[in-house]
Enzyme design. Structure first.
Site: not given
Length: 284
Positions: A119, A140, A152, A190
């Site tokens: 992540s 991800h 992702e 993130n």
């Protein structure tokens, strides 16, 4: 290459979700965990995920059994040798992931696709632990994996386009919407959401407003499905903390530094929905 067999290493929240959706899509799935207790916990997690879908009418009892029939659990890492695609999904720890990817590299053939579910950790760090860094692709998935559509797909400057496209195709076959992202700490999701969550916690710490009010402002004023405190509890406060710490280590930007209140909750074991208590309390 045609992907028939998938290996998932690590059956926690993310790995369990990846294993579940892969089995539901008809792949033969081998799941590897560190010990018997972790295997048992992983099996329970996958069964619970299937049961939730069954209870909500999204699958039938036959669908559930068909998925379970596709799953094999164990502790022997050499069980991955026949896999066409391997997803490393262990805890977000750089050294742990590097060591595991290096071992995977020695066990599978040159055509096997290797992905790391991370992540925040820069993919170049992880890929560099192998003898084929150009072949490693970052994945991800978002929690909960069976529900969330976004994946992702992370590429480095030396990533093989064919491997990236293979993982894009795999994600699509799982019913996901893959987005290809360049390799930066935190990627896109993130990179943007972690400071948002941390700023909300800092506002609460400073007494700007109760957490319920902050959540309501974001929901009603900006049409968010849930506010930052509900979202943090859903993600897991330990995961939010670790993502922030990892990104702070890379960027040294104070906006990524975990607030004291978040650290306190993690130390108390108040990790959100999965433990029954985080910023809110949950009765199951």
């Amino acid at each position: 290459m045609q992907i028939k067999r998938v290996a998932v290493i690590g059956c926690g929240t993310m790995g369990g979700g990846v294993a579940q959706v892969s089995a539901q899509r008809g792949y033969e799935v081998v799941v590897v965990e560190k010990d018997a207790a972790a295997v048992e916990a992983g099996q329970r997690r996958v069964v619970a995920g299937l049961d939730r879908q069954l209870d909500r009418g999204r699958i039938t009892a036959d669908d559930k059994q068909a998925a379970l029939d596709k799953l094999r659990f164990g502790t022997d890492l050499e069980a991955i040798t026949e896999a066409d695609l391997v997803v490393e999904a262990v805890f977000e720890d750089v050294e742990l992931k590097k060591g595991l990817l290096a071992r995977i590299d020695t066990l599978v053939g040159p055509e096997t696709l290797i992905g790391s579910n991370t992540s925040t950790i820069p993919l170049v760090i992880l890929a560099g632990a192998t003898k084929r860094p150009e072949a490693i692709v970052g994945l991800h998935f978002f929690n909960p994996v069976p529900v969330m559509k976004l994946v992702e797909v992370i590429k480095t400057p030396i990533s093989l386009p064919a491997n990236v496209e293979s993982f894009v195709a795999f994600a699509k076959d799982l019913g996901k919407n893959p987005v290809v992202i360049n390799d930066v700490p935190g990627f896109v999701g993130n990179l943007l959401v972690v400071p948002f969550l941390l700023d909300a916690i800092r506002a609460f710490e400073r007494g700007v407003a109760p957490k319920e009010s902050i959540d309501e402002v974001l929901q009603l004023g900006f049409n968010h499905r849930m506010g930052p405190f509900r979202l943090a509890d859903l993600i897991g406060l330990d995961i939010v903390h670790d993502m922030a710490a990892s990104m702070y280590e890379e960027y040294k930007d104070p906006k990524y530094f975990p607030p004291p209140l978040l650290k306190q909750y993690v130390r108390l074991g108040w990790l959100g929905q999965k433990t029954g208590r985080g910023f809110y309390t949950y009765d199951g």
